[in-house]
Design an enzyme around this catalytic site. Structure first.
Site, PDB file in Angstrom:
ATOM      1  N   CYS A  79       5.670   4.252  -5.524  1.00  0.00           N
ATOM      2  CA  CYS A  79       6.854   4.178  -4.396  1.00  0.00           C
ATOM      3  C   CYS A  79       8.042   3.168  -5.199  1.00  0.00           C
ATOM      4  O   CYS A  79       7.517   1.765  -5.508  1.00  0.00           O
ATOM      5  CB  CYS A  79       6.492   3.821  -3.104  1.00  0.00           C
ATOM      6  SG  CYS A  79       7.861   3.268  -1.742  1.00  0.00           S
TER       7      CYS A  79
ATOM      8  N   GLU B 108      -2.749  -0.489  -2.904  1.00  0.00           N
ATOM      9  CA  GLU B 108      -1.445  -1.222  -3.060  1.00  0.00           C
ATOM     10  C   GLU B 108      -1.634  -2.735  -3.594  1.00  0.00           C
ATOM     11  O   GLU B 108      -1.092  -3.299  -4.389  1.00  0.00           O
ATOM     12  CB  GLU B 108      -0.363  -1.255  -1.839  1.00  0.00           C
ATOM     13  CG  GLU B 108       0.754  -1.948  -2.436  1.00  0.00           C
ATOM     14  CD  GLU B 108       1.838  -2.284  -1.041  1.00  0.00           C
ATOM     15  OE1 GLU B 108       2.437  -3.386  -1.000  1.00  0.00           O
ATOM     16  OE2 GLU B 108       1.813  -1.318  -0.274  1.00  0.00           O
TER      17      GLU B 108
ATOM     18  N   THR C  39       3.591  -4.226   1.493  1.00  0.00           N
ATOM     19  CA  THR C  39       4.716  -3.415   1.921  1.00  0.00           C
ATOM     20  C   THR C  39       4.519  -2.737   3.406  1.00  0.00           C
ATOM     21  O   THR C  39       5.505  -2.728   4.429  1.00  0.00           O
ATOM     22  CB  THR C  39       5.318  -2.258   1.102  1.00  0.00           C
ATOM     23  OG1 THR C  39       4.369  -1.206   0.923  1.00  0.00           O
ATOM     24  CG2 THR C  39       5.711  -2.874  -0.216  1.00  0.00           C
TER      25      THR C  39
ATOM     26  N   SER D 290      -3.882   1.948   6.533  1.00  0.00           N
ATOM     27  CA  SER D 290      -3.556   0.694   7.367  1.00  0.00           C
ATOM     28  C   SER D 290      -2.503   0.808   8.142  1.00  0.00           C
ATOM     29  O   SER D 290      -2.519   0.293   9.166  1.00  0.00           O
ATOM     30  CB  SER D 290      -3.248  -0.368   5.923  1.00  0.00           C
ATOM     31  OG  SER D 290      -4.599  -0.498   5.164  1.00  0.00           O
TER      32      SER D 290
END
Length: 292
Positions: A97, A132, A168, A229
């Protein structure tokens, strides 16, 4: 007759849409593609893609592959993964991303460019072990400290400068609480504290939207995978304003007793929830409650 509505703000975020499009394009050409980890934290979508040729692999399996194509999902990867691919002649289809990629670069710059410090203290507010977060920690050669909330602030060395970033998809409120707690602990110490709000605005903006959606319905069905999450955060927001909110992964987990005497039903989901799955839930309810 029950009124059943899908939240039009729910569904895949840009990063997930792009990753799935890249996967489908390559599968259309070659019939098969490896993906490092689940392409999205939704088992229903992972299974759909598996059936058309997307094979999920682990990091250990990646090291055994040579001269193949491998998709990197939106969550991003540490530098080590790219080095393994280079060594093994693996062609990377990079679907990281853009928001995550920018964050990786910022953390890397902080860690490697702070000339006045040998090893800057980078702290990441995030979920330990999350894909991530693993990629973010990798930008610091594994030295970043990951904390999951204010109760772990004690792990920070308050005699050193602190550079705080966030995964993020974390809660903006949670990040602000961590910032305030760190500030209160510094209390006049001669250290530098810099905090960077790196939460994706697609996620942050969803919270007020989903609160309003939950308030405007008698019952909420929140559809998401157990590994999401972002889904857990958004579901908790739904439940705060509407206690009749239920977390499900698909229509098989629905209990029709939830809807007795309640006619206005809302269906929503995480940024990892496919719209086709929410439509499937709606179709089930239309048939079960309205006979359609």
């Amino acid at each position: 007759m029950a009124v059943i509505e899908i939240d039009n703000g729910s569904g895949f975020c840009f990063g997930v849409v792009t990753a799935i499009q890249k996967a489908e394009e390559e599968i259309d050409k070659s019939g098969h593609l490896y993906c490092l980890g689940d392409i999205v934290h939704n088992s229903n979508e992972v299974e759909r893609l598996r059936k058309i040729g997307l094979e999920t692999i682990t990091h250990d399996q990646l090291r055994q592959l040579h001269n193949v194509k491998v998709l990197l999902r939106a969550h991003g990867e540490p530098p080590e993964t790219y080095e393994v691919a280079r060594t093994n002649g693996i062609e990377i289809i990079d679907a990281t991303c853009p928001v995550v990629l920018q964050l990786q670069r910022r953390i890397s710059n902080t860690y490697h460019s702070e000339a006045h410090e040998k090893e800057p203290q980078v702290v990441i507010y995030g979920k330990k072990g999350h894909a991530e977060v693993n990629g973010l920690v990798g930008q610091t050669e594994g030295h970043a400290l990951v904390i999951e909330g204010t109760d772990e602030v004690d792990k920070i060395d308050f005699n050193r400068n602190i550079y705080l970033y966030s995964q993020t998809t974390k809660s903006l409120d949670g990040f602000k609480k961590v910032v305030r707690e760190i500030e209160s602990r510094i209390d006049g110490r001669k250290v530098e504290f810099k905090s960077y709000d790196t939460i994706c605005r697609r996620v942050a903006n969803r919270i007020p939207q989903i609160r309003e959606f939950a308030q405007n319905h008698d019952v909420i069905l929140f559809v998401c995978g157990s590994k999401s999450s972002n889904g857990r955060i958004l579901f908790e927001e739904c439940h705060k304003v509407n206690p009749l909110s239920y977390l499900i992964s698909n229509e098989s987990e629905i209990d029709l007793s939830w809807f007795c005497g309640r006619d206005h039903i809302g269906i929503c989901g995480a940024t990892s929830t496919p719209m086709w799955l929410m439509n499937q839930v709606k179709d089930f309810l239309d048939h079960a409650l309205n006979g359609e």
